[in-house]
Write a protein that holds these residues in place. Structure first.
Motif: not given
Length: 192
Positions: A134-152
Motif C-alpha cells: 500500500l505504501g509503495v502504491v501510494i508512493g509510486t502513484t505520487a511519483g507518477m503525478l509529480v512527473a506527469d501533472v506538470p507535463a499536462v
C-alpha cells in the motif's frame, strides 16, 4: 515512511521522458482539458500500480527469502539499465485517445501504456522489497503525478528544459543502489 518516499522519488525520476509522460504531453496538446487528463492519469495509475503492488506482495509470500533477495536485487539492476533506454509513444496508444472522452482516453491509454512499463515493474519490485504494498502504491502513484501533472499543464515548454539524460542517469543510479543493497542483504529486516 521509506516505503512511501523512495518509490515516489524513483518513479518520479524514471517517469521523466517515459512514454506515459510523452502521452501526457500529447493528450494535453490535443484536448486542452487538464483536469480530466490528470484524473485519468490518477485513476489509471492507481489501478495499474495497485495490481503491481498486489503482485509484489504475492511474490514476497511465494518465494523463499534467499531466492527473493536475488530476484529483487537483479530486478533493480535490470531496472537501472532499462531506465537508460528512452521511450517513444506507440501510434495505437494515441489512436485510442480519439475514441473516448478526455478522461476515458487518458484512463485507457495510460493503463495500457503502463502495462509492462518500467514504472509498473519497479512497483512490483519495490512492493516485494519493502513488504508494504500500500505504501509503495501510494508512493509510486505520487511519483507518477509529480512527473506527469506538470507535463499536462506546461507541455512542451517544460520538456525542452529538462536534461533527460541526467535525470535518467540519476534514476538508474538509484535503481542500481537499491539492487546492490538488496543483494548485499539490506532486506534482511524483512526476512530476505
Amino acid at each position: 515512511m521509506e516505503s512511501l518516499f523512495v518509490p515516489a522519488a524513483v518513479v518520479a525520476l524514471a517517469e521523466i521522458g517515459d512514454k506515459t509522460q510523452l502521452l501526457a504531453f500529447l493528450l494535453a496538446a490535443r484536448f486542452k482539458k487538464p483536469l480530466p487528463i490528470v484524473l485519468g492519469i490518477l485513476a489509471a495509475t492507481l489501478v495499474n500500480h495497485g495490481l503491481a503492488g498486489a503482485l509484489g506482495a504475492w511474490i514476497t509470500s511465494a518465494l523463499d527469502p534467499a531466492v527473493l533477495r536475488w530476484v529483487l536485487g537483479l530486478s533493480f539492476l535490470g531496472m537501472a539499465a532499462w531506465t537508460l533506454v528512452p521511450d517513444k509513444i506507440e501510434d495505437e496508444e494515441t489512436r485510442i485517445a480519439q475514441r473516448f472522452g478526455v478522461f476515458g482516453a487518458t484512463l485507457v491509454t495510460f493503463f495500457l501504456a503502463e502495462m509492462g512499463d518500467k514504472t509498473q515493474v519497479a512497483t512490483v519490485a519495490m512492493a516485494a522489497h519493502y513488504a508494504s504494498p500500500l505504501g509503495v502504491v501510494i508512493g509510486t502513484t505520487a511519483g507518477m503525478l509529480v512527473a506527469d501533472v506538470p507535463a499536462v499543464f506546461l507541455g512542451d515548454k517544460l520538456a525542452h528544459r529538462i536534461p533527460m539524460r541526467l535525470v535518467h542517469a540519476v534514476a538508474a543510479v538509484i535503481f542500481a543502489l537499491l539492487g546492490l543493497a538488496t543483494l548485499l542483504g539490506a532486506g534482511a529486516r524483512f526476512g530476505f
